[in-house]
Enzyme design. Structure first.
Site, PDB file in Angstrom:
ATOM      1  N   HIS A 125     -10.388  -7.061   3.807  1.00 50.39           N
ATOM      2  CA  HIS A 125      -9.080  -6.879   4.448  1.00 50.39           C
ATOM      3  C   HIS A 125      -9.161  -6.906   5.964  1.00 50.39           C
ATOM      4  O   HIS A 125      -8.247  -6.433   6.641  1.00 50.39           O
ATOM      5  CB  HIS A 125      -8.453  -5.558   3.974  1.00 50.39           C
ATOM      6  CG  HIS A 125      -8.169  -5.546   2.502  1.00 50.39           C
ATOM      7  ND1 HIS A 125      -8.029  -4.378   1.781  1.00 50.39           N
ATOM      8  CD2 HIS A 125      -8.031  -6.549   1.605  1.00 50.39           C
ATOM      9  CE1 HIS A 125      -7.787  -4.672   0.511  1.00 50.39           C
ATOM     10  NE2 HIS A 125      -7.789  -5.976   0.374  1.00 50.39           N
ATOM     11  N   CYS A 154       1.681 -13.412  24.866  1.00 53.03           N
ATOM     12  CA  CYS A 154       1.389 -14.524  25.791  1.00 53.03           C
ATOM     13  C   CYS A 154       2.491 -14.542  26.857  1.00 53.03           C
ATOM     14  O   CYS A 154       3.698 -14.561  26.508  1.00 53.03           O
ATOM     15  CB  CYS A 154       1.387 -15.855  25.019  1.00 53.03           C
ATOM     16  SG  CYS A 154       1.331 -17.290  26.125  1.00 53.03           S
ATOM     17  N   CYS A 157       4.611 -18.073  26.374  1.00 55.23           N
ATOM     18  CA  CYS A 157       5.490 -18.406  25.232  1.00 55.23           C
ATOM     19  C   CYS A 157       5.888 -17.182  24.422  1.00 55.23           C
ATOM     20  O   CYS A 157       6.691 -17.303  23.477  1.00 55.23           O
ATOM     21  CB  CYS A 157       4.793 -19.437  24.317  1.00 55.23           C
ATOM     22  SG  CYS A 157       3.416 -18.739  23.388  1.00 55.23           S
TER      23      CYS A 157
HETATM   24  C1  BV8 Z   1      -2.578 -11.197  -1.928  1.00 55.84           C
HETATM   25  C2  BV8 Z   1      -5.254  -3.799   5.390  1.00 55.84           C
HETATM   26  C3  BV8 Z   1      -2.171 -13.442  -2.506  1.00 55.84           C
HETATM   27  C4  BV8 Z   1      -4.032  -3.357   6.152  1.00 55.84           C
HETATM   28  C5  BV8 Z   1      -4.679  -3.579   3.034  1.00 55.84           C
HETATM   29  C6  BV8 Z   1       4.056  -9.173  -3.758  1.00 55.84           C
HETATM   30  C7  BV8 Z   1       3.788 -10.196  -2.863  1.00 55.84           C
HETATM   31  C8  BV8 Z   1       2.500 -10.552  -2.535  1.00 55.84           C
HETATM   32  C9  BV8 Z   1       1.436  -9.886  -3.104  1.00 55.84           C
HETATM   33  C10 BV8 Z   1       1.706  -8.860  -3.977  1.00 55.84           C
HETATM   34  C11 BV8 Z   1       3.002  -8.511  -4.332  1.00 55.84           C
HETATM   35  N1  BV8 Z   1       2.922  -7.476  -5.229  1.00 55.84           N
HETATM   36  C12 BV8 Z   1       1.629  -7.169  -5.438  1.00 55.84           C
HETATM   37  C13 BV8 Z   1       0.897  -8.005  -4.706  1.00 55.84           C
HETATM   38  C14 BV8 Z   1      -0.494  -8.026  -4.580  1.00 55.84           C
HETATM   39  C15 BV8 Z   1      -0.801  -7.074  -3.423  1.00 55.84           C
HETATM   40  C16 BV8 Z   1      -1.085  -5.730  -4.043  1.00 55.84           C
HETATM   41  O1  BV8 Z   1      -2.155  -5.563  -4.608  1.00 55.84           O
HETATM   42  N2  BV8 Z   1      -0.121  -4.786  -3.959  1.00 55.84           N
HETATM   43  C17 BV8 Z   1      -0.344  -3.483  -4.575  1.00 55.84           C
HETATM   44  C18 BV8 Z   1       0.248  -2.392  -3.678  1.00 55.84           C
HETATM   45  C19 BV8 Z   1       0.316  -3.502  -5.955  1.00 55.84           C
HETATM   46  N3  BV8 Z   1      -1.942  -7.613  -2.750  1.00 55.84           N
HETATM   47  C20 BV8 Z   1      -1.773  -8.359  -1.646  1.00 55.84           C
HETATM   48  O2  BV8 Z   1      -0.716  -8.581  -1.104  1.00 55.84           O
HETATM   49  C21 BV8 Z   1      -3.069  -8.983  -1.133  1.00 55.84           C
HETATM   50  N4  BV8 Z   1      -2.871 -10.384  -0.913  1.00 55.84           N
HETATM   51  O3  BV8 Z   1      -2.358 -10.835  -3.052  1.00 55.84           O
HETATM   52  O4  BV8 Z   1      -2.532 -12.506  -1.511  1.00 55.84           O
HETATM   53  C22 BV8 Z   1      -0.723 -13.703  -2.293  1.00 55.84           C
HETATM   54  C23 BV8 Z   1      -0.315 -14.153  -1.059  1.00 55.84           C
HETATM   55  C24 BV8 Z   1       1.051 -14.449  -0.896  1.00 55.84           C
HETATM   56  C25 BV8 Z   1       1.955 -14.239  -1.937  1.00 55.84           C
HETATM   57  C26 BV8 Z   1       1.503 -13.749  -3.180  1.00 55.84           C
HETATM   58  C27 BV8 Z   1       0.157 -13.464  -3.349  1.00 55.84           C
HETATM   59  C28 BV8 Z   1      -3.441  -8.343   0.202  1.00 55.84           C
HETATM   60  C29 BV8 Z   1      -3.824  -6.904  -0.037  1.00 55.84           C
HETATM   61  C30 BV8 Z   1      -4.424  -6.330   1.261  1.00 55.84           C
HETATM   62  C31 BV8 Z   1      -3.459  -5.351   1.871  1.00 55.84           C
HETATM   63  N5  BV8 Z   1      -4.097  -4.741   3.035  1.00 55.84           N
HETATM   64  N6  BV8 Z   1      -5.307  -3.098   4.113  1.00 55.84           N
HETATM   65  C32 BV8 Z   1      -4.164  -1.957   6.656  1.00 55.84           C
HETATM   66  O5  BV8 Z   1      -5.203  -1.295   6.388  1.00 55.84           O
HETATM   67  O6  BV8 Z   1      -3.218  -1.522   7.340  1.00 55.84           O
HETATM   68  S1  BV8 Z   1      -4.735  -2.714   1.592  1.00 55.84           S
HETATM   69  C33 BV8 Z   1      -5.050  -1.072   1.870  1.00 55.84           C
HETATM   70  O7  BV8 Z   1      -5.073  -0.481   0.551  1.00 55.84           O
HETATM   71  C34 BV8 Z   1      -6.409  -0.727   2.438  1.00 55.84           C
HETATM   72  O8  BV8 Z   1      -7.249  -1.820   2.699  1.00 55.84           O
HETATM   73  C35 BV8 Z   1      -7.014   0.141   1.343  1.00 55.84           C
HETATM   74  O9  BV8 Z   1      -8.373   0.100   1.285  1.00 55.84           O
HETATM   75  C36 BV8 Z   1      -6.418  -0.526   0.183  1.00 55.84           C
HETATM   76  C37 BV8 Z   1      -6.586   0.022  -1.173  1.00 55.84           C
HETATM   77  O10 BV8 Z   1      -6.380   1.392  -1.153  1.00 55.84           O
HETATM   78  P1  BV8 Z   1      -7.681   2.316  -1.438  1.00 55.84           P
HETATM   79  O11 BV8 Z   1      -8.785   1.863  -0.580  1.00 55.84           O
HETATM   80  O12 BV8 Z   1      -7.947   2.342  -2.885  1.00 55.84           O
HETATM   81  O13 BV8 Z   1      -7.187   3.686  -0.872  1.00 55.84           O
HETATM   82  P2  BV8 Z   1      -6.331   4.776  -1.662  1.00 55.84           P
HETATM   83  O14 BV8 Z   1      -5.864   5.780  -0.666  1.00 55.84           O
HETATM   84  O15 BV8 Z   1      -5.336   4.083  -2.541  1.00 55.84           O
HETATM   85  O16 BV8 Z   1      -7.391   5.465  -2.631  1.00 55.84           O
HETATM   86  C38 BV8 Z   1      -8.408   6.253  -2.090  1.00 55.84           C
HETATM   87  C39 BV8 Z   1      -9.219   6.739  -3.279  1.00 55.84           C
HETATM   88  O17 BV8 Z   1     -10.347   7.468  -2.781  1.00 55.84           O
HETATM   89  C40 BV8 Z   1      -8.448   7.674  -4.190  1.00 55.84           C
HETATM   90  O18 BV8 Z   1      -8.671   7.272  -5.530  1.00 55.84           O
HETATM   91  C41 BV8 Z   1      -9.093   9.048  -3.940  1.00 55.84           C
HETATM   92  O19 BV8 Z   1      -9.149   9.823  -5.113  1.00 55.84           O
HETATM   93  C42 BV8 Z   1     -10.490   8.643  -3.530  1.00 55.84           C
HETATM   94  N7  BV8 Z   1     -11.177   9.592  -2.635  1.00 55.84           N
HETATM   95  C43 BV8 Z   1     -10.607  10.485  -1.766  1.00 55.84           C
HETATM   96  N8  BV8 Z   1     -11.599  11.151  -1.108  1.00 55.84           N
HETATM   97  C44 BV8 Z   1     -12.795  10.642  -1.568  1.00 55.84           C
HETATM   98  C45 BV8 Z   1     -12.528   9.667  -2.545  1.00 55.84           C
HETATM   99  N9  BV8 Z   1     -13.501   8.982  -3.182  1.00 55.84           N
HETATM  100  C46 BV8 Z   1     -14.775   9.290  -2.863  1.00 55.84           C
HETATM  101  N10 BV8 Z   1     -15.120  10.214  -1.944  1.00 55.84           N
HETATM  102  C47 BV8 Z   1     -14.156  10.914  -1.278  1.00 55.84           C
HETATM  103  N11 BV8 Z   1     -14.497  11.844  -0.369  1.00 55.84           N
END
Ligand code: BV8
Length: 244
Positions: A125, A154, A157
């Site tokens: 990401h 820029c 532009c």
């Molecule tokens: C894509 C960067 C193809 C930005 C991030 C509609 C249109 C388009 C796409 C979609 C759509 N609907 C769904 C999708 C697919 C979409 C998606 O998956 N949506 C989800 C919400 C359903 N994906 C995309 O859009 C991807 N691109 O599909 O392209 C495409 C293109 C065009 C049109 C169609 C398709 C792009 C996804 C990337 C998004 N960018 N980050 C930023 O950071 O600001 S994602 C963001 O969420 C972060 O990167 C993060 O890492 C990621 C996932 O979350 P997690 O890392 O799992 O974090 P979370 O808080 O959820 O969980 C933490 C876990 O840790 C918990 O389980 C917790 O219990 C645990 N934890 C807590 N403490 C600890 C621990 N574990 C261990 N030790 C600890 N101490």
């Protein structure tokens, strides 16, 4: 039928010893013990105050560039102040001791695996510390440094600078994704650390792998059903003992 069963760290340590090719697939929880808030923890998650659609999309940035830019600046400043934790360091130390045996695939944009010394991190990401042009740069954009502002732009532009991260709805970097898919297919063990397993295509790697899947997470995740073992614990507490 769920494959997952409460995991035994000693058994997983044996799996690590026996594994020739290991992939670590990490998410925001990997950095939680460094002090970086996760995305979905209700009380502290970055999304607790906002929904992803509001901030981490190109549409949101075009609609409210200063608001979104300031949110990334806040996160950038926070990440700059934290350090890799014992989990990041355990992974990097294992890679030093066993060159080529472990690959890191991360959803995180904080650069902490890289700062811990892990080589060849596949950052699916992107990275929050870098930025890029919002629209394809023209000669004027590259002729002189962007004009200061929130966001910088820029002077000729008006093209805006944006964080070099992958927003929802954007394609992942093709090279990193292909390498991650290849590593997942070839590994015999995947440690899925600190991810809720909600975001695709990253989470799909844990479902596509041929290898054994071990989850390291203090809470339930959407990938638990795909796991051969679930270790209910944190990255910094568990990884040093697993990766000797
Ligand atoms: C894509 C960067 C193809 C930005 C991030 C509609 C249109 C388009 C796409 C979609 C759509 N609907 C769904 C999708 C697919 C979409 C998606 O998956 N949506 C989800 C919400 C359903 N994906 C995309 O859009 C991807 N691109 O599909 O392209 C495409 C293109 C065009 C049109 C169609 C398709 C792009 C996804 C990337 C998004 N960018 N980050 C930023 O950071 O600001 S994602 C963001 O969420 C972060 O990167 C993060 O890492 C990621 C996932 O979350 P997690 O890392 O799992 O974090 P979370 O808080 O959820 O969980 C933490 C876990 O840790 C918990 O389980 C917790 O219990 C645990 N934890 C807590 N403490 C600890 C621990 N574990 C261990 N030790 C600890 N101490």
């Amino acid at each position: 039928m769920s494959r997952s069963r409460a995991g035994d760290p000693a058994a997983v340590r044996d799996w690590v010893r026996a594994a020739r090719r290991i992939v670590v697939l990490s998410g925001a929880g990997m950095s939680a013990e460094s002090g970086v808030p996760t995305f979905r923890d209700a009380q502290t998650g970055l999304w607790a105050k906002f929904r992803p659609e509001e901030l981490a999309t190109e549409e949101a940035f075009r609609a409210r560039p200063q608001f979104v830019w300031d949110w990334y600046l806040l996160r950038r400043e926070m990440v700059a102040k934290v350090e890799p934790n014992a989990g990041h360091r355990a992974i990097a130390a294992f890679q030093q001791r066993h060159p080529g045996r472990l690959a890191v695939v991360t959803q995180n944009v904080d650069g902490l695996h890289q700062r811990a010394g892990s080589p060849g991190v596949l950052a699916l990401h992107g990275g929050i510390m870098e930025d890029q042009w919002l629209d394809p740069p023209r000669a004027c954009c590259t002729a002189s440094p962007p004009q200061a502002g929130r966001p910088p732009r820029c002077a000729a532009c008006g093209n805006l600078r944006r964080p070099a991260v992958v927003w929802f709805g954007e394609m992942l970097p093709a090279r990193e994704l292909a390498a991650a898919e290849e590593a997942a297919a070839a590994c015999d063990l995947m440690l899925v650390v600190g991810t809720s397993g909600v975001v695709y295509p990253a989470a799909g790697l844990a479902r596509a792998t041929r290898g054994r899947v071990v989850i390291v997470n203090p809470h339930e995740s959407d990938l638990d059903d795909a796991a051969d073992a679930v270790l209910r614990g944190t990255a910094a507490a568990l990884l040093p003992g697993l990766l000797e």
